[in-house]
Scaffold this active site. Structure first.
Site, mmCIF file in Angstrom:
data_model
loop_
_atom_site.group_PDB
_atom_site.id
_atom_site.type_symbol
_atom_site.label_atom_id
_atom_site.label_comp_id
_atom_site.label_asym_id
_atom_site.label_seq_id
_atom_site.Cartn_x
_atom_site.Cartn_y
_atom_site.Cartn_z
ATOM 1 N N ASN A 90 0.835 -1.353 0.079
ATOM 2 C CA ASN A 90 0.039 -0.181 -0.052
ATOM 3 C C ASN A 90 0.749 1.149 0.139
ATOM 4 O OD1 ASN A 90 -2.518 1.808 0.528
ATOM 5 N ND2 ASN A 90 -1.340 2.054 2.415
ATOM 6 N N TYR A 154 2.730 9.603 -11.081
ATOM 7 C CA TYR A 154 2.230 8.986 -10.142
ATOM 8 C C TYR A 154 1.113 7.908 -11.122
ATOM 9 C CZ TYR A 154 -1.391 7.853 -6.848
ATOM 10 O OH TYR A 154 -2.572 7.158 -5.903
ATOM 11 N N LYS A 158 1.199 3.592 -11.287
ATOM 12 C CA LYS A 158 0.006 2.688 -10.732
ATOM 13 C C LYS A 158 -0.409 1.901 -11.778
ATOM 14 C CE LYS A 158 -0.537 4.195 -6.661
ATOM 15 N NZ LYS A 158 0.097 3.213 -5.442
#
Length: 246
Positions: A90, A154, A158
């Site tokens: 996470n 970012y 992902k």
């Protein structure tokens, strides 16, 4: 739902990670949270213990892109709890820096935590998860689908997490290890709470369900995927975003 399971949760000291740790503990798991420094880890563990003294929770702070440190941390978890069933990757950092202002330092920082740490922690976890036919869960994001107008690295990171998830699901399935990801939408974390209403309200209007998500919404998805209820689900990226991506 997770009785006697043992989970490692990176980025577990606040927000989605902390809420996931709390929910796992409430569902009978033993949890070790990984954080960036001793103070935040100790604070998170203390807060969970104050909620319920019977929670079996501990914390460590290895450098997540260092295989030696992560290996030592996993061995400590295994020694303390006797096994490892679940890894939740996470930990991550976001960015809103425009391309012309982006630096190699920021690029490397995001790549190291958002991508390399997923590789390192997953690799280290496999010998333990082979024994328990365990689960790897990764935190993706809805921006991995359509990007964002600044901070390109970012969503790029992902997108990489999605690729890792799909590929490891295929590679590790013969060992009984399931690999999935949760892709949150706009979620009520500390960062979002700090934004002024004039920024948040237009965002809410773009979400068909009419609200932003809560850490509990995301934690519930992780709980489901970690549990035996999802025993035939692997290689999936579960979007928890109120249909905002559409």
């Amino acid at each position: 739902m997770l009785k006697e399971k043992v989970a490692v949760i990176t980025g577990g000291t606040r927000g989605i990670g902390l809420e996931t740790a709390r929910l796992f503990l409430k569902n009978g798991a033993k949890v070790c949270i990984f954080g960036s420094k001793a103070e935040t880890v100790d604070k998170a563990v203390k807060s969970l213990k104050e909620e319920n003294p019977d929670f079996k929770v501990s914390g460590l702070f290895p450098k997540l892109d260092d295989e030696n440190e992560v290996s030592a941390a996993f061995e400590k978890v295994n020694s303390e709890f006797g096994k490892i069933d679940i890894l939740v990757n996470n930990a991550g950092i976001s960015s809103h820096t425009h391309l012309e202002d982006f630096t190699e330092k920021e690029y490397d920082s995001i790549a190291s935590l958002n991508i390399k740490s997923v590789y390192v922690c997953s690799k280290v976890s496999v010998p333990y998860l082979k024994k328990t036919k365990g689960v790897i869960l990764n935190t993706s994001s809805m921006v991995s689908v359509y990007g964002q107008p600044s901070g390109f690295m970012y969503p790029a990171s992902k997108f990489a997490v999605n690729g890792i998830t799909l590929s490891l699901a295929r590679e590790l399935a013969p060992f009984g290890i399931r690999v999935n990801a949760v892709a949150p939408g706009i979620t009520e974390t500390d960062m979002v709470k700090a934004l002024p209403p004039q920024m948040i309200e237009p965002l809410i209007k773009t979400i068909p369900l009419g609200r932003i998500g809560t850490p509990a919404d995301i934690a519930n998805a992780f709980l489901f995927l970690a549990s035996d209820m999802a025993s035939y689900i692997t290689g999936d990226i579960l979007h928890v975003d109120g249909a905002a991506r559409s």
